[in-house]
Write an enzyme that holds these catalytic residues in place. Structure first.
Site: not given
Ligand SMILES: C[S@@+](CC[C@H](N)C(=O)[O-])C[C@H]1O[C@@H](n2cnc3c(N)ncnc32)[C@H](O)[C@@H]1O
Length: 381
Positions: A181, A183-185, A203, A208, A235, A252, A307
């Site tokens: 989730a 940074p939360g957008g 997350d 973050r 996750g 995401d 993305c």
């Molecule tokens: C694309 S970003 C998410 C952006 C967010 N959904 C938003 O809209 O602001 C991916 C996120 O996955 C997290 N992440 C990476 N590995 C993870 C895991 N094993 N379990 C949960 N989160 C994880 C990262 O810390 C990162 O913040």
């Protein structure tokens, strides 16, 4: 070659090497000092080179324009904060010629529907409002401002990031999990629907997750933000921790963040020391998507998003997840058709027409959003 014994090596040094192995004349012999003198290739250039090799095959004659767009300033959308009085903000934005692309799509869907199929209107949530400037207009939004209670009036984000949230189609009282989730957008956009029954935002990264708390604090009233369960778990373990309890799950995932990779040296996944991490991304993405499917109630829905333009991180992950759900967990998963998004949002975004399972927004110089891939899966009862 076998290692030389100590005595043989010493003899060789004294006598010099055998004929044919001798180095050239001494004046041409120098030792390279890589660490100090070799020019360092920027990581962004390595990323671009990687994309040139792979995406030119996938996107063919579209790649040069997508490439140019990735290297130009991206466009933003202003997600209105429904928890703050929005009327004066909408007036201000409309005077600047910005429009809410979601309500615009509603209107167009109504017109289209007079002659076509029903899923068009039902598929998008009407409470989310996001303003964008028209195609080709590169005006920037002013920074967000606080209202009298201190809540900010809008959140600037890539408008294409809202498409996965719209695809999730949250219904009143749905329990929703945002698995990655921060940074939360998208968490904020989920809250803007105003209908989530329960929202869990997770997350793995603690730093973050702090940014996620800051976003909630800046945009969401206390009583609502306190009802969001924020966690910092891996996750991939979600199902073991909490079971299959959610109506809707957003996955995401972390990815090569293509736009960031060609523009920013800092925190770039194409850095040599992150090669292994980059190569392991599709595996991590698959594990997270599997956890998302397992966290969903039978009948519930999962939206997977990245993305990146990479088929290995997009469609291949979906294919493998559907297969593993069936073979290892006896769970049938149906890939939902989202092709109506291409019609609904064609004025705002450029979509790739060759995806088989999900939808992909391609960056374009007149509409420089994305890349954003999203695909929706339904867990069969
Ligand atoms: C694309 S970003 C998410 C952006 C967010 N959904 C938003 O809209 O602001 C991916 C996120 O996955 C997290 N992440 C990476 N590995 C993870 C895991 N094993 N379990 C949960 N989160 C994880 C990262 O810390 C990162 O913040």
């Amino acid at each position: 070659m076998a290692a030389l014994s100590g005595r043989a090596a010493a003899a060789l040094l004294r006598r010099g090497p055998p004929p044919g192995l001798a180095p050239g004349p001494r004046r041409h012999h120098y030792k390279k000092k890589w660490a100090t003198t070799a020019p360092r290739i920027p990581v962004t250039r390595l990323a671009l080179h990687h994309f040139d090799t792979t995406y030119s095959l996938q996107l063919r004659d579209l790649w040069p324009s997508v490439r140019a767009s990735l290297l130009c300033e991206q466009k933003y959308g202003a997600l209105l904060n429904n928890f703050s009085p929005v009327d004066h903000v909408t007036q201000e934005l409309e005077l600047l010629n910005a429009t809410d692309f979601i309500s615009q799509a509603h209107k167009e869907a109504q017109q289209l529907q007079q002659g076509t199929s029903p899923p068009l209107r039902a598929s998008i949530s009407s409470n989310i409002k996001c303003y964008t400037f028209p195609r080709g207009d590169i005006t920037r939004f002013r920074p967000a401002r606080p209202d009298v209670l201190g809540l900010l009036d809008y959140y600037l984000m890539d408008a294409a990031s809202l498409l996965p949230v719209l695809a999730l189609n949250v219904q009143p009282d749905d329990s929703v999990l945002d698995l990655c989730a921060a940074p939360g957008g998208k968490t904020l956009a989920l809250l803007q629907t105003g209908v989530c029954g329960h929202l869990a935002a997770n997350d793995i990264s603690i730093s973050r997750t702090k940014r996620l708390y800051q976003v909630l604090q800046s945009y969401v009233p206390k009583e609502i933000r306190e009802a969001v369960s924020v966690t910092s778990c891996d996750g991939r373990d979600w199902e073991q921790l909490k079971g299959s309890t959610f109506h809707k799950v957003l996955v995401d995932v972390p990815c090569t963040t293509d736009r960031h990779s060609v523009m920013e040296e800092e925190n770039n996944i194409f850095h040599k020391k992150r090669t292994k991490e980059r190569q392991m991304l599709p595996m991590l993405q698959l594990q997270l998507l599997m956890a998302g499917i397992l966290a969903t109630k039978p009948g519930g829905e999962v939206v997977y998003s990245t993305c990146s333009l990479s088929p290995l991180q997009n469609e291949h992950v979906i294919e493998r997840a559907v297969e593993i759900a069936e073979t290892q967990f006896s769970i049938s998963v149906h890939v939902e058709d989202l092709s109506h998004f291409r019609i609904l949002f064609q004025d705002t975004f450029c979509f790739f027409s060759d995806c088989q399972l999900g939808e992909l927004v391609l960056p374009n110089l007149t509409a420089n959003f994305g890349p954003m891939y999203f695909c929706k899966l339904r867990r069969i009862e």
